[in-house]
Enzyme design. Structure first.
Site, PDB file in Angstrom:
ATOM      1  N   GLU A 113       0.849  -1.200   0.000  1.00 52.79           N
ATOM      2  CA  GLU A 113       0.000   0.000   0.000  1.00 52.79           C
ATOM      3  C   GLU A 113       0.881   1.246   0.000  1.00 52.79           C
ATOM      4  O   GLU A 113       1.983   1.244   0.552  1.00 52.79           O
ATOM      5  CB  GLU A 113      -0.913  -0.057   1.240  1.00 52.79           C
ATOM      6  CG  GLU A 113      -1.792   1.149   1.467  1.00 52.79           C
ATOM      7  CD  GLU A 113      -2.865   1.380   0.424  1.00 52.79           C
ATOM      8  OE1 GLU A 113      -2.507   1.469  -0.772  1.00 52.79           O
ATOM      9  OE2 GLU A 113      -4.056   1.509   0.782  1.00 52.79           O
ATOM     10  N   ASP A 114       0.398   2.308  -0.624  1.00 51.39           N
ATOM     11  CA  ASP A 114       1.174   3.546  -0.645  1.00 51.39           C
ATOM     12  C   ASP A 114       1.205   4.218   0.727  1.00 51.39           C
ATOM     13  O   ASP A 114       2.272   4.520   1.255  1.00 51.39           O
ATOM     14  CB  ASP A 114       0.657   4.511  -1.732  1.00 51.39           C
ATOM     15  CG  ASP A 114      -0.836   4.800  -1.634  1.00 51.39           C
ATOM     16  OD1 ASP A 114      -1.531   4.197  -0.789  1.00 51.39           O
ATOM     17  OD2 ASP A 114      -1.330   5.635  -2.427  1.00 51.39           O
ATOM     18  N   ASP A 117      -3.329   5.953   6.332  1.00 47.92           N
ATOM     19  CA  ASP A 117      -3.760   7.237   6.894  1.00 47.92           C
ATOM     20  C   ASP A 117      -4.700   6.950   8.065  1.00 47.92           C
ATOM     21  O   ASP A 117      -4.255   6.708   9.179  1.00 47.92           O
ATOM     22  CB  ASP A 117      -4.406   8.064   5.790  1.00 47.92           C
ATOM     23  CG  ASP A 117      -4.706   9.496   6.212  1.00 47.92           C
ATOM     24  OD1 ASP A 117      -4.214   9.927   7.270  1.00 47.92           O
ATOM     25  OD2 ASP A 117      -5.437  10.190   5.482  1.00 47.92           O
ATOM     26  N   PHE A 166      -0.354  16.265   3.259  1.00 50.40           N
ATOM     27  CA  PHE A 166      -0.848  15.597   2.055  1.00 50.40           C
ATOM     28  C   PHE A 166       0.307  15.441   1.082  1.00 50.40           C
ATOM     29  O   PHE A 166       0.918  16.416   0.660  1.00 50.40           O
ATOM     30  CB  PHE A 166      -1.993  16.396   1.425  1.00 50.40           C
ATOM     31  CG  PHE A 166      -2.764  15.566   0.446  1.00 50.40           C
ATOM     32  CD1 PHE A 166      -3.833  14.789   0.867  1.00 50.40           C
ATOM     33  CD2 PHE A 166      -2.392  15.534  -0.888  1.00 50.40           C
ATOM     34  CE1 PHE A 166      -4.530  13.982  -0.036  1.00 50.40           C
ATOM     35  CE2 PHE A 166      -3.076  14.734  -1.799  1.00 50.40           C
ATOM     36  CZ  PHE A 166      -4.160  13.968  -1.373  1.00 50.40           C
ATOM     37  N   ARG A 179       1.349  11.599 -10.082  1.00 47.42           N
ATOM     38  CA  ARG A 179       1.793  10.215  -9.866  1.00 47.42           C
ATOM     39  C   ARG A 179       3.145   9.956 -10.518  1.00 47.42           C
ATOM     40  O   ARG A 179       3.895   9.085 -10.098  1.00 47.42           O
ATOM     41  CB  ARG A 179       0.779   9.232 -10.468  1.00 47.42           C
ATOM     42  CG  ARG A 179      -0.567   9.185  -9.762  1.00 47.42           C
ATOM     43  CD  ARG A 179      -1.344   7.964 -10.240  1.00 47.42           C
ATOM     44  NE  ARG A 179      -2.770   8.053  -9.949  1.00 47.42           N
ATOM     45  CZ  ARG A 179      -3.330   7.709  -8.790  1.00 47.42           C
ATOM     46  NH1 ARG A 179      -2.583   7.257  -7.812  1.00 47.42           N
ATOM     47  NH2 ARG A 179      -4.637   7.820  -8.611  1.00 47.42           N
TER      48      ARG A 179
END
Ligand code: IMP
Ligand code: MG
Length: 190
Positions: A113-114, A117, A166, A179
């Site tokens: 997973e990136d 959060d 963010f 991206r």
């Protein structure tokens, strides 16, 4: 120091936006983190076959670099969870809009997973995959964002830990943009 400024129309906003990005992790730092994660995963599984479950789209670049650094047999498959914020129910469950093609029963599985959060996405994905009876299930996250965690979930392999902010780049987007950047940036004012 702002190093990139891009002008464009942000999706769903309907006005011209300017985002100022500030570099947080450079390419070298990312490469080192990815190598460290790949070594740790490879060492833990001692040459056994590993299925990397890459969570689209944010982890596509991370997955491709991670896989190249891993030893032994690596199977790569992809899932896509309903996008964050839109289809997340009040219970925090997400649905899969693209499922695995691999049968993971009895396999060593690592979710790639990136970002973690709130943790809701990963918790939900983990429950879905556990129901398929893998031999083992681990979580590898490039970035652990700790400030807004809502559920207790920890990455077994974590590249970077940050408090908040963010971020974009290296596969990670803001309204589908950025991206393609090779480094990771913080979007100022978000
Ligand atoms: P969670 O369910 O709140 O843990 O959400 C995790 C997902 O939200 C990540 O996989 C990203 O797709 C998205 N996300 C969370 N923080 C950021 C960010 O800083 N930049 C871009 N996407 C983010
Ligand atoms: Mg994601």
């Amino acid at each position: 120091m702002p190093i990139i400024e891009r002008h464009g129309r942000a999706k769903g906003v309907g006005s011209d936006m300017v985002e100022t990005l500030e570099k947080l992790f450079n390419e070298e730092e990312i490469r080192e983190a990815v190598k460290r994660l790949a070594s740790a995963i490879s060492a833990d599984f001692g040459g056994e076959e590993i299925v990397l479950v890459s969570v689209l789209k944010g982890s596509f670049m991370f997955t491709s670099d991670l896989a190249r650094e891993m030893k032994g047999h690596v199977i790569i498959d992809f899932i896509r969870a309903s996008s964050y914020g839109c289809n997340t129910t009040t219970r925090g469950t997400v649905t899969l809009t693209k499922d695995l093609e691999t049968d993971i029963a009895g396999k060593n599985v690592v979710i790639v997973e990136d970002i973690i959060d709130s943790g809701l996405t990963l918790r939900s994905i983990r429950e879905m995959l556990l129901a398929r009876n893998p031999r083992s299930l681990k979580i590898c996250a490039l970035v652990d964002k700790r400030a807004r965690r809502q559920v207790e979930i920890e990455g077994d392999y974590v590249g970077f830990s940050i408090e908040d902010g963010f971020i974009v780049g290296y596969g990670i987007d803001y309204a589908e943009r950025y991206r393609n950047l090779s480094a990771i940036f913080v979007v100022q004012g978000k």
